[in-house]
Write an enzyme that holds these catalytic residues in place. Sequence first.
Site, PDB file in Angstrom:
ATOM      1  CG  HIS A 108      35.708  41.797  39.435  1.00  0.00           C
ATOM      2  ND1 HIS A 108      36.608  42.575  39.232  1.00  0.00           N
ATOM      3  CD2 HIS A 108      36.715  40.830  39.391  1.00  0.00           C
ATOM      4  CE1 HIS A 108      37.908  42.014  38.973  1.00  0.00           C
ATOM      5  NE2 HIS A 108      38.060  40.514  38.924  1.00  0.00           N
ATOM      6  CG  ASP A 167      43.442  41.805  43.157  1.00  0.00           C
ATOM      7  OD1 ASP A 167      41.980  41.216  42.853  1.00  0.00           O
ATOM      8  OD2 ASP A 167      44.050  41.425  41.873  1.00  0.00           O
ATOM      9  CB  THR A 206      42.158  44.352  38.815  1.00  0.00           C
ATOM     10  OG1 THR A 206      41.599  42.996  39.091  1.00  0.00           O
ATOM     11  CG2 THR A 206      43.405  44.800  39.929  1.00  0.00           C
ATOM     12  CG  HIS A 221      38.460  35.590  38.088  1.00  0.00           C
ATOM     13  ND1 HIS A 221      37.338  36.154  37.807  1.00  0.00           N
ATOM     14  CD2 HIS A 221      39.258  36.395  38.202  1.00  0.00           C
ATOM     15  CE1 HIS A 221      37.330  37.361  37.597  1.00  0.00           C
ATOM     16  NE2 HIS A 221      38.932  37.599  38.341  1.00  0.00           N
ATOM     17  CG  ASP A 244      40.483  38.744  40.918  1.00  0.00           C
ATOM     18  OD1 ASP A 244      40.070  39.505  41.333  1.00  0.00           O
ATOM     19  OD2 ASP A 244      41.789  38.328  39.898  1.00  0.00           O
ATOM     20  CG  ASP A 246      41.644  44.538  43.394  1.00  0.00           C
ATOM     21  OD1 ASP A 246      40.767  43.895  44.102  1.00  0.00           O
ATOM     22  OD2 ASP A 246      42.073  44.760  42.280  1.00  0.00           O
ATOM     23  CG  HIS A 247      37.748  43.987  42.388  1.00  0.00           C
ATOM     24  ND1 HIS A 247      37.235  42.294  42.620  1.00  0.00           N
ATOM     25  CD2 HIS A 247      38.661  44.127  42.158  1.00  0.00           C
ATOM     26  CE1 HIS A 247      39.147  41.953  41.682  1.00  0.00           C
ATOM     27  NE2 HIS A 247      39.457  42.284  41.580  1.00  0.00           N
TER      28      HIS A 247
HETATM   29 ZN   LIG Z   1      41.593  42.367  41.126  1.00  0.00          ZN
END
Ligand SMILES: [Zn+2]
Length: 477
Positions: free
Chosen positions: A339, A36, A72, A195, A191, A238-239
């Site tokens: 994101h 992620d 996500t 963050h 991820d 995912d990103h």
């Molecule tokens: Zn994600």
Amino acid sequence: MTSKPLAVSLALATLTLSTTFSLQPDQHKVLLVSFDGFRWDYLYKVPTPHFHYMMKSGVHVKQVSNIFITKTYPNHYTMVTGLFAESHGIVANDMFDPILNKSFSLDHMNIYDSEFWEEATPIWITNQRAGHATGSAMWPGTDVKIHKSFATHYMPYNESVSFEDRVAKIIEWFTAEKPINLGLLYWEDPDDMGHHLGPDSPLMGPVIADIDDKLGYLIQMLKKAKLWNVVNLIITSDHGMTQCSEDRVIELDQYLDKDHYTLIDQSPVAAILPKEGKFDEVYEALADAHPNLTVYKKEEIPKRWHYTRNERIQPIIAVADEGWYILQNKSDDFLLGNHGYDNALAEMHPIFLAHGPAFRKNFTKEAMNSTDLYPLLCHLLNITAMPHNGSFRNVQDLLRSAAPKAIPYTQTTTLLLGTDKPGAYEQEESYPYFIGVSLGIMIVIVFFVIFIKHFIPSQVPALQDRQAEIAQPLLQA
Ligand SMILES: [Zn+2]
């Protein structure tokens, strides 16, 4: 003397014909892994020897355009359905469906409400309907009952389960007496740390190095189980992630009366549901409120986002510029990395690498769409795809053999909800097969000519004479 050209011709014919057929039956296996929030360029932030080993022994796509919004749940559902968010229905991590009169939120158990997921059919359900088995270690949605089914084997979501335990389950399912052909593996980092720290933090270096170690562990375990050269392993995400700052905050309370709307989703795409009769007031108050905020009425949302045709998309959305953060007021949670922004931004793009019997080696491709992954997965699994927004043709060059053995899924690949053109590739993807067959036939013809030349030498002068005779008048004319 005659046997050499003969053997060469035969070998060429065999080679040409054999390259027109793709995977062996026991090679239709896929392990799809998502780390992620792994931004495409994290690969170069610190040494990532295991990722680079994958690139060298397999394929690497530099830029993957994921879908809007770059969150996500929407993107994980796109990877397994090939659909844009407006078509698969998971339009955000936080949603409200006015028809169902229900909310969906990552932080609550209501993500287990089947109705939110059933606008699409994810690949594990289609795979199982085709008689195969799927195993999922925490992939979003696999522990939700969708169209009356779960994944064949799944681990109920629990973020405290270690990566090693998730890998162990995947290996167990691939090597079981009734093995899975599709494995799905999800991991929460980088991820989570992205963050908290922000992607520009030097502390992200060790986080990325740790993911590289985890990939190394996965490769080691696949090799130990003799699956490394059998399973088609895809590593993606995912990103990406972008750096935020408390100096770049847009506070909705400064512009809007709290009693006039409900904030369904917050940042960087604020999903705004005005109270009855308050639409114009809310829209006008926000439209020119902040230079780094673009406000759209639902019907004005840019077409390229494919983000209009769904009841769960709210009447007004406000999209922050990259690196800007939307809060209702400053007492709300703020994160240093985020994101969800415009999917055209490179910083929102994830990684994509693959290795296995189906994939080329040491091959780099410039770009693909995340919607293309789904038809690729269906090809690798040899199953019939549901209608989708992707294109197999876009990613076919990642494969060793450009010609698919099975093309049955092309029969149903037409598009839902009138979104862009359905895969125009549907007929085109069978071209390489015919080209291959034609080449094979030509080589067989060449072989026969050589055969005739060497085995019937007595016939040749006579033939040449006749040809010369026929050619004479033409030459004279
Ligand atoms: Zn994600």
